[in-house]
Scaffold this motif. Structure first.
Motif, PDB file in Angstrom:
ATOM      1  N   LEU A   1       0.818  -1.209   0.000  1.00 41.72           N
ATOM      2  CA  LEU A   1       0.000   0.000   0.000  1.00 41.72           C
ATOM      3  C   LEU A   1       0.853   1.261   0.000  1.00 41.72           C
ATOM      4  O   LEU A   1       0.546   2.251  -0.680  1.00 41.72           O
ATOM      5  CB  LEU A   1      -0.921  -0.012   1.220  1.00 41.72           C
ATOM      6  N   LEU A   2       1.981   1.227   0.724  1.00 39.32           N
ATOM      7  CA  LEU A   2       2.806   2.427   0.880  1.00 39.32           C
ATOM      8  C   LEU A   2       3.862   2.581  -0.201  1.00 39.32           C
ATOM      9  O   LEU A   2       4.272   3.706  -0.518  1.00 39.32           O
ATOM     10  CB  LEU A   2       3.480   2.414   2.266  1.00 39.32           C
ATOM     11  N   THR A   3       4.314   1.454  -0.747  1.00 38.44           N
ATOM     12  CA  THR A   3       5.442   1.533  -1.697  1.00 38.44           C
ATOM     13  C   THR A   3       5.062   1.152  -3.117  1.00 38.44           C
ATOM     14  O   THR A   3       5.893   1.262  -4.023  1.00 38.44           O
ATOM     15  CB  THR A   3       6.590   0.624  -1.233  1.00 38.44           C
ATOM     16  N   GLY A   4       3.836   0.667  -3.328  1.00 33.59           N
ATOM     17  CA  GLY A   4       3.443   0.232  -4.670  1.00 33.59           C
ATOM     18  C   GLY A   4       3.494   1.388  -5.662  1.00 33.59           C
ATOM     19  O   GLY A   4       2.992   2.479  -5.378  1.00 33.59           O
ATOM     20  N   SER A   5       4.069   1.142  -6.834  1.00 37.83           N
ATOM     21  CA  SER A   5       4.203   2.197  -7.841  1.00 37.83           C
ATOM     22  C   SER A   5       2.976   2.290  -8.738  1.00 37.83           C
ATOM     23  O   SER A   5       2.759   3.310  -9.389  1.00 37.83           O
ATOM     24  CB  SER A   5       5.448   1.928  -8.708  1.00 37.83           C
ATOM     25  N   ARG A   6       2.171   1.210  -8.759  1.00 35.54           N
ATOM     26  CA  ARG A   6       0.979   1.223  -9.602  1.00 35.54           C
ATOM     27  C   ARG A   6      -0.273   1.145  -8.735  1.00 35.54           C
ATOM     28  O   ARG A   6      -0.256   0.632  -7.610  1.00 35.54           O
ATOM     29  CB  ARG A   6       1.010   0.039 -10.585  1.00 35.54           C
ATOM     30  N   LEU A   7      -1.360   1.621  -9.270  1.00 40.22           N
ATOM     31  CA  LEU A   7      -2.627   1.631  -8.542  1.00 40.22           C
ATOM     32  C   LEU A   7      -3.047   0.206  -8.201  1.00 40.22           C
ATOM     33  O   LEU A   7      -3.546  -0.055  -7.091  1.00 40.22           O
ATOM     34  CB  LEU A   7      -3.709   2.312  -9.380  1.00 40.22           C
ATOM     35  N   ARG A   8      -2.816  -0.725  -9.139  1.00 42.94           N
ATOM     36  CA  ARG A   8      -3.204  -2.114  -8.882  1.00 42.94           C
ATOM     37  C   ARG A   8      -2.472  -2.673  -7.670  1.00 42.94           C
ATOM     38  O   ARG A   8      -3.057  -3.354  -6.828  1.00 42.94           O
ATOM     39  CB  ARG A   8      -2.908  -2.977 -10.117  1.00 42.94           C
ATOM     40  N   ASP A   9      -1.162  -2.376  -7.575  1.00 43.67           N
ATOM     41  CA  ASP A   9      -0.369  -2.858  -6.437  1.00 43.67           C
ATOM     42  C   ASP A   9      -0.890  -2.282  -5.120  1.00 43.67           C
ATOM     43  O   ASP A   9      -0.972  -2.982  -4.100  1.00 43.67           O
ATOM     44  CB  ASP A   9       1.108  -2.513  -6.609  1.00 43.67           C
ATOM     45  N   ARG A  10      -1.239  -0.990  -5.150  1.00 50.25           N
ATOM     46  CA  ARG A  10      -1.734  -0.369  -3.911  1.00 50.25           C
ATOM     47  C   ARG A  10      -3.105  -0.933  -3.517  1.00 50.25           C
ATOM     48  O   ARG A  10      -3.386  -1.108  -2.334  1.00 50.25           O
ATOM     49  CB  ARG A  10      -1.804   1.147  -4.080  1.00 50.25           C
ATOM     50  N   LEU A  11      -3.946  -1.219  -4.536  1.00 49.73           N
ATOM     51  CA  LEU A  11      -5.243  -1.813  -4.224  1.00 49.73           C
ATOM     52  C   LEU A  11      -5.090  -3.214  -3.644  1.00 49.73           C
ATOM     53  O   LEU A  11      -5.805  -3.594  -2.698  1.00 49.73           O
ATOM     54  CB  LEU A  11      -6.110  -1.861  -5.482  1.00 49.73           C
ATOM     55  N   ILE A  12      -4.163  -3.977  -4.207  1.00 53.89           N
ATOM     56  CA  ILE A  12      -3.886  -5.314  -3.653  1.00 53.89           C
ATOM     57  C   ILE A  12      -3.382  -5.199  -2.219  1.00 53.89           C
ATOM     58  O   ILE A  12      -3.803  -5.936  -1.324  1.00 53.89           O
ATOM     59  CB  ILE A  12      -2.874  -6.079  -4.536  1.00 53.89           C
ATOM     60  N   GLY A  13      -2.486  -4.252  -1.994  1.00 51.63           N
ATOM     61  CA  GLY A  13      -1.966  -4.038  -0.645  1.00 51.63           C
ATOM     62  C   GLY A  13      -3.067  -3.665   0.325  1.00 51.63           C
ATOM     63  O   GLY A  13      -3.109  -4.164   1.461  1.00 51.63           O
ATOM     64  N   ALA A  14      -3.983  -2.784  -0.117  1.00 46.58           N
ATOM     65  CA  ALA A  14      -5.095  -2.395   0.746  1.00 46.58           C
ATOM     66  C   ALA A  14      -5.986  -3.593   1.054  1.00 46.58           C
ATOM     67  O   ALA A  14      -6.442  -3.781   2.187  1.00 46.58           O
ATOM     68  CB  ALA A  14      -5.904  -1.286   0.086  1.00 46.58           C
ATOM     69  N   GLY A  15      -6.224  -4.436   0.037  1.00 42.28           N
ATOM     70  CA  GLY A  15      -7.054  -5.627   0.244  1.00 42.28           C
ATOM     71  C   GLY A  15      -6.428  -6.597   1.231  1.00 42.28           C
ATOM     72  O   GLY A  15      -7.099  -7.143   2.110  1.00 42.28           O
ATOM     73  N   VAL A  16      -5.106  -6.810   1.088  1.00 40.92           N
ATOM     74  CA  VAL A  16      -4.399  -7.710   2.007  1.00 40.92           C
ATOM     75  C   VAL A  16      -4.414  -7.144   3.426  1.00 40.92           C
ATOM     76  O   VAL A  16      -4.600  -7.867   4.404  1.00 40.92           O
ATOM     77  CB  VAL A  16      -2.958  -7.951   1.529  1.00 40.92           C
ATOM     78  N   LEU A  17      -4.255  -5.833   3.541  1.00 38.35           N
ATOM     79  CA  LEU A  17      -4.265  -5.197   4.863  1.00 38.35           C
ATOM     80  C   LEU A  17      -5.640  -5.334   5.520  1.00 38.35           C
ATOM     81  O   LEU A  17      -5.743  -5.634   6.717  1.00 38.35           O
ATOM     82  CB  LEU A  17      -3.883  -3.730   4.725  1.00 38.35           C
ATOM     83  N   VAL A  18      -6.693  -5.113   4.737  1.00 40.04           N
ATOM     84  CA  VAL A  18      -8.051  -5.280   5.272  1.00 40.04           C
ATOM     85  C   VAL A  18      -8.281  -6.735   5.693  1.00 40.04           C
ATOM     86  O   VAL A  18      -8.867  -7.006   6.753  1.00 40.04           O
ATOM     87  CB  VAL A  18      -9.102  -4.849   4.229  1.00 40.04           C
ATOM     88  N   ALA A  19      -7.805  -7.663   4.862  1.00 38.70           N
ATOM     89  CA  ALA A  19      -7.952  -9.078   5.206  1.00 38.70           C
ATOM     90  C   ALA A  19      -7.256  -9.406   6.522  1.00 38.70           C
ATOM     91  O   ALA A  19      -7.778 -10.157   7.348  1.00 38.70           O
ATOM     92  CB  ALA A  19      -7.397  -9.959   4.083  1.00 38.70           C
ATOM     93  N   SER A  20      -6.078  -8.821   6.737  1.00 39.97           N
ATOM     94  CA  SER A  20      -5.355  -9.076   7.987  1.00 39.97           C
ATOM     95  C   SER A  20      -6.116  -8.538   9.187  1.00 39.97           C
ATOM     96  O   SER A  20      -6.142  -9.162  10.254  1.00 39.97           O
ATOM     97  CB  SER A  20      -3.953  -8.465   7.922  1.00 39.97           C
ATOM     98  N   VAL A  21      -6.762  -7.389   9.011  1.00 35.70           N
ATOM     99  CA  VAL A  21      -7.557  -6.817  10.109  1.00 35.70           C
ATOM    100  C   VAL A  21      -8.759  -7.716  10.417  1.00 35.70           C
ATOM    101  O   VAL A  21      -9.065  -7.999  11.583  1.00 35.70           O
ATOM    102  CB  VAL A  21      -8.016  -5.393   9.757  1.00 35.70           C
ATOM    103  N   VAL A  22      -9.445  -8.180   9.355  1.00 35.81           N
ATOM    104  CA  VAL A  22     -10.609  -9.054   9.547  1.00 35.81           C
ATOM    105  C   VAL A  22     -10.201 -10.346  10.247  1.00 35.81           C
ATOM    106  O   VAL A  22     -10.858 -10.810  11.191  1.00 35.81           O
ATOM    107  CB  VAL A  22     -11.275  -9.363   8.202  1.00 35.81           C
TER     108      VAL A  22
END
Length: 548
Positions: free
Chosen positions: A52-73
């Protein structure tokens, strides 16, 4: 050079730590799973935050956000992580097995691959067992780190033979226990529109499985209500001496002890010892006396839904409504006189039937209530058994019943994440079935370490206390207790009787030296004859005695 010497000095210490930790995890596999859950959730959080913080493309940041949300859940619902780990473990076994079968460079590799593939399928079929296996594998891996040559000395053919033989044996066991397990048929299906009026006879058919000589029996489906006045259906068996079908015999309502929580555990589904399950000798003696027997399964046993296990109002209503429905059988003419007998869980049901009858079923007057080794205080009962394997099984049943009955009871408030799935599967197994040994083995491993917070505090504690049998009872009450009972202990019953006597309740309390939980009602027990005499007096409206 100094760095190399430091690493060499640290190596033995690292090996020793690996061995000690490995032994601990082998002894306590659920601890390994709990630790793995923390590691998995932590790694997902780190990976998600990094993308989420270092991804250079929007897709990478969206994947990072999804993984982070999954970890919280998963952090909020860690038992889901355990279920994911089970699936991943099964997929890895299956994938590795199929890959080896596809390569099949040697017979050993082919056999190992076939065994691993079968074990992968079995891991999904037995997810609760897989939880323990995951913890055991982690512990063994650490031990092999400490003893690296141990695994290297096992020849591949030996490994292949062991893996394949284990897989085939477990697969055969799974097929057999699945094939012989009782299956409720269409008789137990509720009608499309469940009647709101309790005690209605919805369905009936002759019953012939292990019926005593000289008696006729029927299986019935009837309407009743759960706690909270929710309409539902339940099944029961009705047995009557052949010569008294239209002779208005008095009724014994038999409330059976714990058989399990799943619907397949209904006494009416058994292949033997059906009528009077848990008290065969006494109940058959009742038929010999010329009395009719009405034996409810309880809602959720046979029929679909949540069984009111140690939920007093649900148990009591099913007993009273079974008697109401039995009176509607066109082949019979039953007396209005009823005496309730109950053992263990059924003793709890019997006491609650005495408390419930005046307000719920005044048309079912009770001549008496006999409670044998009753679970009069569910909280004390579960606490007393807490450190015994069978106690874990009863806790699993109670958790399933109370979380399914009361919206404010949440198993996750009391049970470790790694233990949720095993406890759910224990609740799915009947108390005396081929798979009950699996439940006992799991209970021995867990002991009382499956608890994260006290079972006797919060909503669960309050609800358990609400189901103590402490209400007023108008019918004459007999309580019988074996002095050597290790399930419902003499101390529990003595304390309950003292409390009820102090509250002004009239009770006839009898104890029996040398008698345990299961043999109080068996042939040769002095209590059986006393129970028959006491019941005869109740039907004759003789004066009662009290030991208070």
């Amino acid at each position: 050079m100094r760095s190399d010497r430091s690493r060499r000095r640290a190596a033995p210490a690292l090996v020793a730590v690996a061995i000690v930790v490995g032994l601990l995890l082998v002894a306590r596999p659920l601890s390994a799973v709990d630790a793995l859950v923390v590691v998995v959730v932590g790694l997902l959080a780190v990976l998600g935050a990094h993308e989420l913080l270092t991804g250079s493309r929007l897709r990478d940041r969206l994947i990072g956000a999804g993984v982070l949300v999954a970890s919280v859940v998963l952090a909020l619902e860690p038992h889901w992580t355990v279920r994911v780990l089970v699936v991943v473990f099964a997929v890895v076994l299956l994938g590795e097995g199929l890959a080896r079968v596809r390569r099949r460079r040697t017979r050993s590799e082919l056999a190992t691959g076939a065994g691993l593939a079968i074990l992968g399928v079995l891991a999904l079929a037995w997810p609760d067992v897989t939880v323990f296996v995951i913890g055991l594998v982690l512990g063994l891996r650490l031990l092999l780190f400490g003893f690296p040559r141990l695994g290297a000395r096992v020849p591949p053919p030996v490994t292949a033979t062991f893996v394949l033989a284990l897989a085939v044996s477990l697969a055969a066991y799974t097929v057999v226990v699945t094939a012989i397990a009782p299956r409720p048929d269409a008789f137990y299906a509720a009608p499309d529109d469940t009647p709101r009026s309790p005690g209605l006879l919805l369905r009936a058919e002759p019953f012939v499985t292990d019926v005593p000589d000289g008696a006729r029996a029927w299986r019935i489906l009837y309407s009743t209500t759960r706690a909270g006045d929710e309409p539902t259906v339940a099944s029961a068996l009705v047995a009557v001496p052949r010569e008294r079908l239209q002779d208005r015999p008095p009724v014994i309502a038999w409330a059976h002890g714990t058989t399990g929580f799943d619907r397949r555990c209904a006494p009416s589904l058994r292949r033997s010892r059906t009528i009077g399950a848990g008290g065969i000798e006494a109940v058959h003696a009742a038929l010999d006396e010329g009395w009719a027997v009405v034996a409810p399964d309880y809602p959720g046993l046979g029929t679909r839904g949540v069984q009111p296990y140690l939920v007093g109002s649900g148990e009591a209503r099913s007993v009273l409504d079974a008697v109401r429905a039995a009176r509607r059988l066109p082949q019979l003419s039953l007396s209005n006189e009823t005496v309730v007998w109950g053992h263990s869980q059924g003793g709890h049901a019997a006491l609650w039937t005495a408390m419930t009858q005046p307000g719920y079923a005044p048309d079912v007057p009770l001549a008496g209530v006999a409670a044998m080794s009753p679970v009069s205080n569910p909280t004390t009962f579960l606490r007393d058994l807490g450190r015994r394997p069978v106690g874990t099984i009863f806790v699993a049943y109670a958790l399933a019943a109370y979380s399914g009955t009361y919206p404010d009871v949440e198993p996750g408030d009391h049970v470790r994440a790694s233990a949720r799935l095993p406890l759910e599967r224990i609740a799915d197994r009947c108390l005396r079935s081929p798979t009950s040994e699996i439940s006992l083995a799991q209970a021995r491993v867990m002991a009382d370490r499956f608890v994260s917070n006290s079972l006797y505090e919060g909503a669960l504690g309050r609800r358990l206390s609400e189901n103590d049998a402490t209400g007023a009872m108008e019918a004459p009450v007999l309580i019988a207790q074996g002095e050597s009972d290790r399930v419902v202990t003499l101390g529990l019953q003595d304390a309950y009787v003292r409390e009820r006597c102090a509250a002004g309740q009239s009770l006839d309390y009898r104890t029996y030296p040398g008698r345990g939980h299961g043999d109080l009602l068996r042939e040769g027990s002095p209590f059986v004859e006393e129970l028959l005499d006491w019941t005869t007096d109740r039907f004759a409206d003789q004066p009662t005695t009290t030991t208070c």
